[in-house]
Write a protein that holds these residues in place. Structure first.
Motif, PDB file in Angstrom:
ATOM      1  N   SER A 162       1.034  -1.354  -0.047  1.00 52.41           N
ATOM      2  CA  SER A 162       0.067  -0.115  -0.063  1.00 52.41           C
ATOM      3  C   SER A 162       0.980   1.337   0.094  1.00 52.41           C
ATOM      4  CB  SER A 162      -0.918  -0.144   1.329  1.00 52.41           C
ATOM      5  OG  SER A 162      -0.199   0.455   2.278  1.00 52.41           O
ATOM      6  N   GLY A 163       0.331   2.419  -0.305  1.00 58.49           N
ATOM      7  CA  GLY A 163       0.904   3.563   0.094  1.00 58.49           C
ATOM      8  C   GLY A 163       0.616   3.927   1.577  1.00 58.49           C
ATOM      9  N   PHE A 164       0.830   5.375   1.795  1.00 60.78           N
ATOM     10  CA  PHE A 164       0.644   5.720   3.150  1.00 60.78           C
ATOM     11  C   PHE A 164      -0.592   6.729   3.047  1.00 60.78           C
ATOM     12  CE2 PHE A 164       5.006   4.419   3.188  1.00 60.78           C
ATOM     13  CZ  PHE A 164       5.278   3.601   4.380  1.00 60.78           C
ATOM     14  N   THR A 165      -0.946   6.801   4.216  1.00 61.26           N
ATOM     15  CA  THR A 165      -2.177   7.779   4.664  1.00 61.26           C
ATOM     16  C   THR A 165      -1.595   8.964   4.815  1.00 61.26           C
ATOM     17  OG1 THR A 165      -2.029   7.474   6.669  1.00 61.26           O
ATOM     18  CG2 THR A 165      -3.537   6.015   5.800  1.00 61.26           C
ATOM     19  N   GLU A 166      -2.089  10.377   4.488  1.00 57.36           N
ATOM     20  CA  GLU A 166      -1.691  11.488   4.561  1.00 57.36           C
ATOM     21  C   GLU A 166      -1.539  11.942   6.020  1.00 57.36           C
ATOM     22  OE1 GLU A 166      -4.404  13.791   2.374  1.00 57.36           O
ATOM     23  OE2 GLU A 166      -3.575  13.329   0.463  1.00 57.36           O
ATOM     24  N   GLY A 167      -0.677  12.859   6.290  1.00 52.40           N
ATOM     25  CA  GLY A 167      -0.525  13.362   7.771  1.00 52.40           C
ATOM     26  C   GLY A 167       0.855  13.223   8.087  1.00 52.40           C
ATOM     27  N   THR A 168       1.144  13.672   9.321  1.00 50.83           N
ATOM     28  CA  THR A 168       2.732  13.524   9.820  1.00 50.83           C
ATOM     29  C   THR A 168       2.945  12.292  10.177  1.00 50.83           C
ATOM     30  OG1 THR A 168       2.178  15.679  11.268  1.00 50.83           O
ATOM     31  CG2 THR A 168       3.933  14.378  11.727  1.00 50.83           C
ATOM     32  N   VAL A 169       2.022  11.436  10.477  1.00 48.36           N
ATOM     33  CA  VAL A 169       2.328   9.842  10.585  1.00 48.36           C
ATOM     34  C   VAL A 169       1.557   9.213   9.465  1.00 48.36           C
ATOM     35  CG1 VAL A 169       2.295   7.940  12.098  1.00 48.36           C
ATOM     36  CG2 VAL A 169       3.062  10.318  13.107  1.00 48.36           C
ATOM     37  N   GLY A 170       2.248   8.735   8.401  1.00 47.08           N
ATOM     38  CA  GLY A 170       1.434   7.904   7.523  1.00 47.08           C
ATOM     39  C   GLY A 170       1.387   6.328   7.785  1.00 47.08           C
ATOM     40  N   VAL A 171       0.254   5.751   7.710  1.00 47.55           N
ATOM     41  CA  VAL A 171       0.324   4.265   7.965  1.00 47.55           C
ATOM     42  C   VAL A 171       0.041   3.744   6.628  1.00 47.55           C
ATOM     43  CG1 VAL A 171      -1.470   2.984   9.099  1.00 47.55           C
ATOM     44  CG2 VAL A 171      -1.066   5.122  10.018  1.00 47.55           C
ATOM     45  N   GLY A 172       0.358   2.375   6.569  1.00 47.58           N
ATOM     46  CA  GLY A 172       0.348   1.605   5.336  1.00 47.58           C
ATOM     47  C   GLY A 172       0.186  -0.007   5.936  1.00 47.58           C
ATOM     48  N   MET A 173       0.047  -0.687   4.662  1.00 42.96           N
ATOM     49  CA  MET A 173       0.055  -2.048   5.108  1.00 42.96           C
ATOM     50  C   MET A 173       0.697  -2.850   4.028  1.00 42.96           C
ATOM     51  SD  MET A 173      -3.042  -4.691   5.863  1.00 42.96           S
ATOM     52  CE  MET A 173      -3.400  -4.709   3.935  1.00 42.96           C
ATOM     53  N   ASP A 174       1.542  -3.930   3.995  1.00 49.35           N
ATOM     54  CA  ASP A 174       1.881  -4.837   2.992  1.00 49.35           C
ATOM     55  C   ASP A 174       1.400  -6.331   3.191  1.00 49.35           C
ATOM     56  OD1 ASP A 174       3.373  -2.605   1.805  1.00 49.35           O
ATOM     57  OD2 ASP A 174       5.283  -3.196   2.902  1.00 49.35           O
ATOM     58  N   ALA A 175       1.187  -7.056   2.427  1.00 54.95           N
ATOM     59  CA  ALA A 175       0.818  -8.400   2.115  1.00 54.95           C
ATOM     60  C   ALA A 175       1.527  -9.388   1.336  1.00 54.95           C
ATOM     61  CB  ALA A 175      -0.783  -8.634   2.083  1.00 54.95           C
ATOM     62  N   LEU A 176       1.830 -10.386   1.768  1.00 57.11           N
ATOM     63  CA  LEU A 176       2.614 -11.549   0.997  1.00 57.11           C
ATOM     64  C   LEU A 176       1.870 -12.544   1.103  1.00 57.11           C
ATOM     65  CD1 LEU A 176       5.347 -12.266  -0.819  1.00 57.11           C
ATOM     66  CD2 LEU A 176       6.363 -12.857   1.493  1.00 57.11           C
ATOM     67  N   GLY A 177       1.368 -13.341  -0.031  1.00 57.50           N
ATOM     68  CA  GLY A 177       0.683 -14.569   0.031  1.00 57.50           C
ATOM     69  C   GLY A 177       1.462 -15.458  -0.611  1.00 57.50           C
ATOM     70  N   LEU A 178       1.720 -16.799  -0.309  1.00 51.08           N
ATOM     71  CA  LEU A 178       2.844 -17.859  -0.670  1.00 51.08           C
ATOM     72  C   LEU A 178       1.803 -18.928  -0.753  1.00 51.08           C
ATOM     73  CD1 LEU A 178       5.953 -16.938   1.421  1.00 51.08           C
ATOM     74  CD2 LEU A 178       5.467 -15.962  -1.039  1.00 51.08           C
ATOM     75  N   LEU A 179       2.144 -19.681  -1.869  1.00 49.04           N
ATOM     76  CA  LEU A 179       1.421 -20.927  -1.917  1.00 49.04           C
ATOM     77  C   LEU A 179       2.445 -21.928  -2.870  1.00 49.04           C
ATOM     78  CD1 LEU A 179      -1.098 -23.186  -1.658  1.00 49.04           C
ATOM     79  CD2 LEU A 179      -1.662 -22.108  -3.978  1.00 49.04           C
ATOM     80  N   GLY A 180       2.917 -23.217  -2.281  1.00 45.28           N
ATOM     81  CA  GLY A 180       3.708 -24.021  -3.106  1.00 45.28           C
ATOM     82  C   GLY A 180       2.903 -25.262  -3.322  1.00 45.28           C
ATOM     83  N   VAL A 181       2.679 -26.158  -4.541  1.00 42.37           N
ATOM     84  CA  VAL A 181       1.907 -27.039  -4.965  1.00 42.37           C
ATOM     85  C   VAL A 181       2.944 -28.190  -5.767  1.00 42.37           C
ATOM     86  CG1 VAL A 181      -0.030 -27.712  -6.488  1.00 42.37           C
ATOM     87  CG2 VAL A 181      -0.105 -25.456  -5.490  1.00 42.37           C
ATOM     88  N   LYS A 182       2.783 -29.124  -5.074  1.00 40.16           N
ATOM     89  CA  LYS A 182       3.753 -30.282  -5.618  1.00 40.16           C
ATOM     90  C   LYS A 182       3.262 -30.750  -6.997  1.00 40.16           C
ATOM     91  CE  LYS A 182       3.083 -34.552  -3.982  1.00 40.16           C
ATOM     92  NZ  LYS A 182       3.167 -35.626  -2.952  1.00 40.16           N
ATOM     93  N   LEU A 183       4.196 -31.130  -7.992  1.00 45.36           N
ATOM     94  CA  LEU A 183       3.785 -31.660  -9.042  1.00 45.36           C
ATOM     95  C   LEU A 183       4.478 -32.808  -9.229  1.00 45.36           C
ATOM     96  CD1 LEU A 183       4.332 -28.315 -11.400  1.00 45.36           C
ATOM     97  CD2 LEU A 183       2.253 -29.351 -10.478  1.00 45.36           C
ATOM     98  N   ASP A 184       5.518 -33.204  -8.766  1.00 47.35           N
ATOM     99  CA  ASP A 184       6.215 -34.384  -8.888  1.00 47.35           C
ATOM    100  C   ASP A 184       7.294 -34.519  -7.685  1.00 47.35           C
ATOM    101  OD1 ASP A 184       6.770 -37.104 -10.178  1.00 47.35           O
ATOM    102  OD2 ASP A 184       8.810 -36.150 -10.182  1.00 47.35           O
ATOM    103  N   SER A 185       7.001 -35.748  -6.859  1.00 48.14           N
ATOM    104  CA  SER A 185       7.855 -36.094  -5.751  1.00 48.14           C
ATOM    105  C   SER A 185       7.687 -37.609  -5.387  1.00 48.14           C
ATOM    106  CB  SER A 185       7.788 -35.226  -4.385  1.00 48.14           C
ATOM    107  OG  SER A 185       8.457 -35.637  -3.588  1.00 48.14           O
ATOM    108  N   SER A 186       8.787 -38.167  -4.758  1.00 49.54           N
ATOM    109  CA  SER A 186       8.505 -39.426  -4.103  1.00 49.54           C
ATOM    110  C   SER A 186       9.531 -39.597  -2.828  1.00 49.54           C
ATOM    111  CB  SER A 186       9.029 -40.614  -5.066  1.00 49.54           C
ATOM    112  OG  SER A 186      10.401 -40.539  -5.263  1.00 49.54           O
ATOM    113  N   PRO A 187       9.125 -40.568  -1.950  1.00 49.60           N
ATOM    114  CA  PRO A 187       9.809 -40.805  -0.905  1.00 49.60           C
ATOM    115  C   PRO A 187      11.471 -40.810  -1.047  1.00 49.60           C
ATOM    116  CG  PRO A 187       7.881 -41.833  -0.645  1.00 49.60           C
ATOM    117  CD  PRO A 187       8.249 -41.637  -2.092  1.00 49.60           C
ATOM    118  N   ASP A 188      11.986 -41.390  -2.015  1.00 53.46           N
ATOM    119  CA  ASP A 188      13.265 -41.745  -2.231  1.00 53.46           C
ATOM    120  C   ASP A 188      14.005 -40.581  -2.841  1.00 53.46           C
ATOM    121  OD1 ASP A 188      11.968 -42.113  -4.486  1.00 53.46           O
ATOM    122  OD2 ASP A 188      13.584 -43.648  -5.482  1.00 53.46           O
TER     123      ASP A 188
END
Length: 419
Positions: A68-94
């Motif tokens: 995000s950007g920051f709110t106006e004023g002497t103290v600006g407030v904002g927020m970031d987000a990070l969404g992560l997802l990993g999906v297996k396509l191929d693997s085996s125990p060995d």
């Protein structure tokens, strides 16, 4: 966290951002992107008697970033987000153990079908100073996050940066948890002790407090120096000095110097004692770049860094970092950017490193190792596939005290700007 939960959480964050009392700057200056990573990893263990013949997996990663950007004023407030997802396509125990996928809790030799997390970061800005708290991705000499696999490794903590004085950047903060690159759990931090670091720990094995501070000053547009401190409470303390300089020689020619020195000691719960010196010099001529590097460890242990992070060493490469006790190593590197031939987006890199004088602690002789890397990458520059990247990474390493490895990584990436 499964895919449905992750999707709902990200939608909720977005809705709160745009439905809350946000100002024009908060919205106008915000940006979001979705990065797709398709990652194939193959590591063959070539030494006789290896417990596992190879590690080989294939996975798809999704990285949704919002700032995000920051709110106006002497103290600006904002927020970031990070969404992560990993999906297996191929693997085996060995064939597990590539670092791409999360291990199943009930069956550790199997990879989970999917794993993910949502990281939120609150931020405040006053003048030229910013405070962030939550999920963090630091690029500091004493804490360098690892992004060499499917999903990045993250920290949890608070980090203040100030640029009130022209050309001076100040950092101060604390981390209390780490999330490894193939995990969705925030855990306490430990010191990396692989290879022949020869670090001995006392009763304290992990810590929930890593304090750091630093100052970087830009003397000229081409010269900067920095000091950073990092301390993993009860385990080790580290002081890090860096110097970077770019010398223009002539049109299309330059010499880049990267010099680093770190002093690491114990903090009551280990035997950490290391001085690390490294220097890398790179001469650029048109599309060519020729690099020479030297690195030396001294003291009673190898280099100290947080387990799961990258060690900030000039000889950190695809597999090794040459940071073992008493190790001396050198590097020769060559890069070529095919934009000089009218093919922008195509790059090539090859390098060779050799290390010796490793303290084997009781074994006869000295430890020796070498590694060879080759990278070929192309990023589409225009058209409907613009920003599609393809990279092939090849490595070979041999050692008389560690694993002999042949490795290949094939990475397809695409980043889509959402707004």
């Amino acid at each position: 966290m499964d895919r449905n939960t992750l999707s709902l959480a990200l939608c909720g964050v977005t809705a709160l951002t745009f439905c809350g009392p946000a100002t024009a700057d908060f919205i106008k200056d915000s940006k979001a992107s979705l990065e797709l990573r398709n990652f194939y990893f193959n590591r063959d263990f070539r030494q006789d008697g290896a417990a596992q013949s190879k590690a080989e997996e294939w996975a798809q990663g999704f990285l949704l970033r919002y700032e995000s950007g920051f709110t106006e004023g002497t103290v600006g407030v904002g927020m970031d987000a990070l969404g992560l997802l990993g999906v297996k396509l191929d693997s085996s125990p060995d064939r597990t153990g590539t670092g791409l996928l999360k291990s199943d809790r009930e069956r550790p030799n199997r990879a989970q079908d999917e794993y993910g997390e949502l990281g939120l970061t609150a931020k405040l800005r006053v003048s030229q100073s910013t405070l962030k708290a939550g999920t963090l991705l630091p690029k500091l000499p004493v804490a360098l996050y690892n992004d060499s696999r499917l999903l990045p490794q993250t920290f949890r903590g608070a980090w203040a940066n100030s640029a009130e004085v022209e050309n001076l950047s100040l950092d101060l903060g604390r981390f209390d948890r780490i999330n490894l690159r193939n995990s969705s759990d925030n855990e306490e931090m430990a010191v990396f002790n692989g290879g022949n670091r020869n670090i001995v720990l006392g009763r304290t094995k992990t810590s929930d407090q890593f304090d750091f501070a630093g100052a970087t000053y830009k003397w000229t547009p081409n010269l900067s120096s920095a000091y950073h401190y990092g301390g993993l409470d009860g385990i080790y303390k580290q002081h890090y000095l860096t110097l970077n300089h770019l010398l223009p020689i002539a049109d299309g020619q330059s010499l880049k110097s990267d010099i680093r020195w770190a002093h690491s000691t114990d903090d009551g719960g280990s035997n950490v004692d290391n001085d690390a010196f490294g220097a890398m010099f790179t001469y650029a001529l048109g599309g060519h770049a020729f690099g020479l590097g030297y690195q030396r460890m001294s003291g009673d242990t190898g280099f100290a860094n947080i387990n799961g992070t990258d060690a900030y060493l000039v000889n950190l490469v695809q597999i090794n970092d040459f940071g073992n006790e008493d190790e001396r190593s050198w590097q020769a590197r060559y890069d070529y950017n095919f934009a000089a031939l009218g093919i922008p987006g195509l790059t090539f890199m090859t390098r060779y490193l050799s290390g010796d004088n490793v303290d084997l602690r009781g074994a006869s002789g000295e430890g020796k190792e070498w590694e060879r890397n080759t990278d070929i990458a192309y990023v589409v520059q225009s058209g409907p596939l613009k920003n599609l990247g393809v990279k092939w990474r090849n490595a070979t390493t041999r050692s008389n005290f560690g694993s002999d490895i042949d490795e290949n990584r094939l990475i397809l990436s695409y980043t889509l700007a959402l707004w």
